[in-house]
Design a protein around this motif. Structure first.
Motif, short mmCIF file in Angstrom:
data_model
loop_
_atom_site.label_atom_id
_atom_site.label_comp_id
_atom_site.label_asym_id
_atom_site.label_seq_id
_atom_site.Cartn_x
_atom_site.Cartn_y
_atom_site.Cartn_z
N LEU A 172 16.86 -52.36 87.50
CA LEU A 172 15.62 -52.98 87.02
C LEU A 172 15.13 -52.29 85.75
N SER B 141 17.60 -52.99 82.81
CA SER B 141 17.49 -54.38 82.39
C SER B 141 16.21 -54.63 81.59
N THR B 142 15.11 -54.03 82.02
CA THR B 142 13.84 -54.23 81.32
C THR B 142 13.88 -53.63 79.92
N PHE C 195 15.99 -55.91 77.79
CA PHE C 195 15.23 -57.12 77.48
C PHE C 195 14.31 -56.88 76.29
N ILE C 196 13.58 -55.78 76.32
CA ILE C 196 12.63 -55.46 75.25
C ILE C 196 13.35 -55.23 73.93
N MET D 230 20.06 -59.76 80.96
CA MET D 230 18.61 -59.66 80.80
C MET D 230 18.24 -59.36 79.35
N GLY E 241 16.05 -61.70 76.79
CA GLY E 241 15.03 -61.21 75.87
C GLY E 241 15.24 -61.74 74.46
N ALA F 81 9.02 -49.70 76.41
CA ALA F 81 10.41 -49.31 76.64
C ALA F 81 10.56 -47.79 76.65
N LEU G 25 9.50 -46.40 79.97
CA LEU G 25 10.45 -46.71 81.04
C LEU G 25 11.69 -45.81 81.01
#
Length: 504
Positions: A265, A268-269, A272-273, A407, A411, A447, A450
C-alpha cells in the motif's frame, strides 16, 4: 515504521542473516565474467527506453495533430484519449504480465511483451480512418495506443524484476546503480530522445508536412524493442527465480496478503503520486512551452525548448543512481530527499509564476521547471522501482511490482486528465500556471512522509527478503520444499560456502 510479521526470535533472525549470506556467496562467487553478469541486466531493463520514448513522443505528436486538425482534434476528446489511453493499457499489461512473470516465466513474459510493443508501435504509426475519416484516424490511433500500453506494461513486472534479480551477481556497492541505469535512466533517456526527435523531424520535413512528421516520430519507436529481441531470446531465468518460484507450488494468498499488504500500500501510493506529476507534466510540457511562446512561434522552436526541459531528467536520474549506492544514504533516504526538494522547487515556481510566465523569461522558466523534474527523477523516479523490486520475496515479486507500478500508471492516467482540468478551471492565466504546481508539490510532501514507513533497503535485501519469507511460510505451516523451478539442494548444502560469504 513498516508493518512486519514478527519472527520467532533472536536465533531465527541470526539464522536468516546467515542463510542470506550463504545465498549471496553462491550467487557472486561464480566463474562468470563481467559481461556474462551484466548482459542479463541490460536485456531485462533496457526495454523501458520504449516506455519513455513512446509515452514521451505522444505529447509532441499531439501538438502536431492539433496544428493539422485545429477543430476536429484540438476541440474534441480525441486529444485526451490519444495522450492517455496508453496508460490504461499499461495498467492492464502490468497486472497481467505481473501474474504471468511469477506464475509462468520471467523470460517468456518479457519476450511476449516485446512483440506486442513492436507490433502496435508500427500499427500506431500507420493509423488510418476508413475512407479517410478523421474521426476514424483518431479512433484507430487511440486503440493502437491502448494495445501498445499492454506491451509496455509487461516491461515493468517482467523486465524490471528480472533486472533486479540479475543484479544479484554484480559487485556489492554497485547493484542499485546498475538497476537504476537500466530501468529509470532508460525511461528518462527515452523521454529525452522523444523530445529531440520531433524537433529534428519537423526541421527536416518542415511544418508543411506534419502529416508525415507525426507518423515518422511514432514509427521510430519500433526500433528500440526490435534491437533487444535477440538478447531476450537468449535470456535464462534469473537464479533467484529458479530457487524461489512458486510456479510448481500452490500460492498461499492469505499468508502473502497478511505479510505484504501494508508495505505494498505504501509503495503503491508513493508511485501513484510520483507518476501523477511526472507523466502529466512531461506529456504536457510541449503544450506549456507553446503557450508561453505564443501562437506565432515556429513549432520546431517550441520542441527545442521542450528538449531543453527534458534534458534535466538526465542529470537528476544519473545522480540518483549513484546516491542510491551510498551506504549511509541508500534508496530510501534518496527517495525522501528527492521528493522534498521537488516540493520546495514546485512551491517556489508556483509563487513566482507571474514573472516566469513572461515569454521574455522563458529561459528562467525552463531552468526552474527543469530542476523540479530533476529532483523528481533523482528521488522517486530512480528509487520507487528499486524499492518495489526489493521489498518483496522473489516468489511474488512480479505481482507485487506489477500492482505497485499499475497504481503508478493510474496516477499518470489521473494526472493526464486532472492537470488540464485544473488549468482550464483556473480563474486567470496566472493561476492556470500556478495551480498544477501547488497540486504536484503538495502531493510530493505527502510522498516524502510515506517513505518513512518503508523497510530499510541495502545491497543484499533480495536474499534477505527471500529467507525471511520462507521462514514466515514455514512457521505458518506452508511446505516450502515445493518452491523452485528445479530440484534444489537443501539450504544446509550451502554450508561449504559459508566461509566465502564473509567476502561479500
Amino acid at each position: 515504521m513498516s508493518k512486519e510479521v514478527p519472527v520467532a526470535g533472536a536465533n531465527d533472525r541470526s539464522s536468516s542473516s546467515d542463510d542470506a549470506a550463504i545465498r549471496r556467496a553462491s550467487l557472486v562467487d561464480t566463474e562468470k565474467g563481467r559481461w556474462e553478469r551484466m548482459w542479463p541486466v541490460i536485456a531485462c531493463g533496457a526495454g523501458l527506453f520504449s516506455d519513455g520514448y513512446l509515452n514521451g513522443v505522444i505529447g509532441s505528436v499531439s501538438t502536431m495533430l492539433s496544428n493539422i486538425y485545429p477543430t476536429t482534434y484540438k476541440n474534441s476528446p480525441a486529444q485526451r484519449n490519444v495522450g492517455s489511453l496508453a496508460f490504461a493499457g499499461t495498467v492492464m499489461g502490468m497486472l497481467f504480465f505481473g501474474w504471468s512473470s511469477d506464475a509462468i516465466s520471467r523470460k517468456w513474459s518479457l519476450f511476449v511483451s516485446t512483440l506486442i510493443i513492436i507490433l502496435f508501435a508500427a500499427l500506431g504509426a500507420g493509423s488510418y480512418g476508413a475512407g479517410g475519416s478523421t474521426s476514424g484516424l483518431f479512433a484507430a490511433l487511440a486503440a493502437f495506443r491502448f494495445l501498445l500500453g499492454i506491451g509496455i506494461g509487461g516491461e515493468y513486472p517482467a523486465g524490471s524484476v528480472g533486472c533486479a534479480e540479475s543484479t544479484g551477481e554484480l559487485k556489492a556497492g554497485t547493484r542499485n546503480r546498475w538497476f537504476i541505469m537500466f530501468t529509470n535512466v532508460q525511461i528518462d533517456f527515452g523521454f529525452l530522445v522523444a523530445a529531440i526527435v520531433p524537433m529534428i523531424v519537423v526541421l527536416i520535413t518542415t511544418e508543411s508536412h506534419l502529416r508525415v512528421a507525426w507518423r515518422i516520430c511514432l514509427g521510430l519507436g519500433v526500433i528500440p524493442p526490435l534491437s533487444l529481441l535477440y538478447m531476450r531470446i537468449k535470456l535464462q531465468e534469473p537464479e533467484a527465480f529458479q530457487r524461489e518460484s512458486m510456479v510448481k507450488a500452490q500460492t498461499p494468498w492469505v499468508l502473502i496478503i497478511k505479510y505484504y499488504w501494508f508495505r505494498l500500500l505504501i509503495v503503491s501510493t508513493i508511485w501513484f503520486i510520483y507518476d501523477f506529476s511526472a507523466y502529466s507534466f512531461g506529456i504536457y510540457s510541449s503544450t506549456i512551452i507553446d503557450n508561453l511562446l505564443g501562437e506565432n512561434t515556429a513549432l520546431w522552436k517550441s520542441f527545442g525548448w521542450n528538449t531543453l526541459i527534458t534534458f534535466f531528467y538526465m542529470p537528476g536520474c544519473i545522480a540518483g543512481a549513484f546516491l542510491a549506492d551510498i551506504p549511509w544514504l541508500g534508496p530510501k533516504k534518496t527517495l525522501a530527499i528527492g521528493v522534498f526538494l521537488q516540493a520546495i522547487v514546485g512551491f517556489i515556481m508556483a509563487g513566482a509564476y507571474s514573472k516566469l510566465k513572461d515569454p521574455a523569461n522563458i529561459g528562467g522558466f525552463v531552468v526552474v521547471y527543469g530542476l523540479f523534474l530533476a529532483f523528481g527523477e533523482a528521488g522517486p523516479g530512480d528509487n520507487i522501482g528499486l524499492v518495489a523490486s526489493k521489498t518483496s520475496a522473489t516468489a511474488i515479486r512480479g505481482r507485487y511490482y506489477g500492482i505497485a507500478a499499475a497504481m503508478g500508471k493510474v496516477g499518470a492516467f489521473v494526472g493526464s486528465y486532472v492537470i488540464p482540468i485544473v488549468i482550464n478551471n483556473a480563474p486567470n492565466d496566472t493561476r492556470a500556471g500556478q495551480d498544477p504546481f501547488f497540486v504536484g508539490s503538495s502531493l510530493a510532501v505527502l510522498a516524502g512522509v510515506l517513505v518513512w514507513f518503508l523497510p530499510p533497503i541495502d545491497q543484499d535485501t533480495i536474499e534477505q527478503e527471500d529467507v525471511k519469507f520462507r521462514e514466515y511460510l514455514s512457521q505458518n505451516g506452508y511446505d516450502t520444499s515445493q518452491m523452485g523451478l528445479k530440484n534444489m539442494q537443501s539450504e544446509s548444502s550451502f554450508d561449504g560456502q559459508a566461509v566465502q560469504a564473509e567476502k561479500v
